[in-house]
Motif scaffolding. Structure first.
Motif: not given
Length: 264
Positions: A201-212
């Protein structure tokens, strides 16, 4: 943007859904190309909410195609047949048999963490994702799924394919030292009890952006096909809210218009 891109830069054009045209080091690369409806039969296909950002007939010569998995919205028979035999198809382990049945023999399989080369200047790596595969009731999860990383001396690029949230994002970010550009899905997430393992979902996508450790991320897997319960327009709205709550500059995680191109 007009004219060919600088060889050291990456030009990215969103064609729709998870289909991008990546131009780098003189190569034209498509991700999960689909230019029509989504489904096994035209009469049963999901219709597009908007036409492709570039017509298939108007594409430049395509050198490479990256396939993340076998679902119909990421591996489209009609598009592959039109792209033809001269393209290099990069696929997860075990999927080349499907391409041979279509008459495509220029197919290269990579398993997770395997590496190869698109050209002397561009390396390609298969990376983990958390998803599923299958095209009918009898082949569910018979072949793996993956994301892709492209690296050159100038740029590093990540394409997530289709995935739920997992620790793999942090591992990928660590292994490759971050990315100049990442393509991250933000749609097809409701109902959560069903979609959470497979779709961000969008919130998880933002976390993925940070993780990456992505310097610039671009949203995908939204707005083209109504695959799940949320409205087509909702994912970018929730993405903007999440970026605001986490005080992340919206220019660091962009939502492109269909057909819009950026250069990194």
């Amino acid at each position: 943007l007009s004219g060919p891109p600088d060889r050291g830069a990456v030009r990215l054009t969103w064609i729709g859904h998870s289909t991008f045209l990546i131009q780098h080091q003189g190569r034209n690369i498509l991700t999960d190309p689909i230019f029509g409806g989504c489904g096994p039969f035209p009469r049963l296909a999901f219709e597009r909410a908007s036409p492709p950002g570039i017509r298939l007939a108007d594409l430049p010569e395509i050198h490479d195609v990256l396939i993340s998995h076998s679902h119909y919205d990421h591996l489209d028979t009609r598009t592959i047949r039109r792209l033809g035999k001269s393209v290099n198809y990069w696929v997860p382990s075990g999927l080349s048999g499907w391409f041979r049945k279509q008459g495509m023999n220029s197919c290269k399989e990579l398993g997770w963490w395997d590496s190869s080369s698109l050209s002397p200047q561009v390396a390609i790596h298969s990376v983990p994702a958390q998803h599923a595969s299958g095209r009918n009731a009898f082949d569910r999860d018979r072949t793996p799924w993956c994301g892709w990383v492209l690296q050159s001396p100038q740029r590093s690029v990540y394409f997530a394919g289709d995935t739920g949230y997992s620790p793999s994002f942090d591992e990928i970010g660590q292994r490759f030292g971050g990315f100049d550009l990442a393509m991250i899905p933000i749609g097809a997430y409701n109902p959560r009890w069903l979609m959470e393992p497979m779709h961000l979902n969008p919130a998880e996508a933002v976390q993925a952006h940070l993780d990456l450790r992505s310097r610039l991320s671009v949203a995908c897997h939204w707005g083209t096909f109504r695959l799940t319960d949320e409205p087509l327009s909702q994912p970018p709205e929730l993405l903007a809210e999440e970026l605001g709550e986490r005080r992340i500059d919206p220019r660091d995680f962009r939502v492109l218009r269909v057909g819009e191109a950026i250069e990194v």
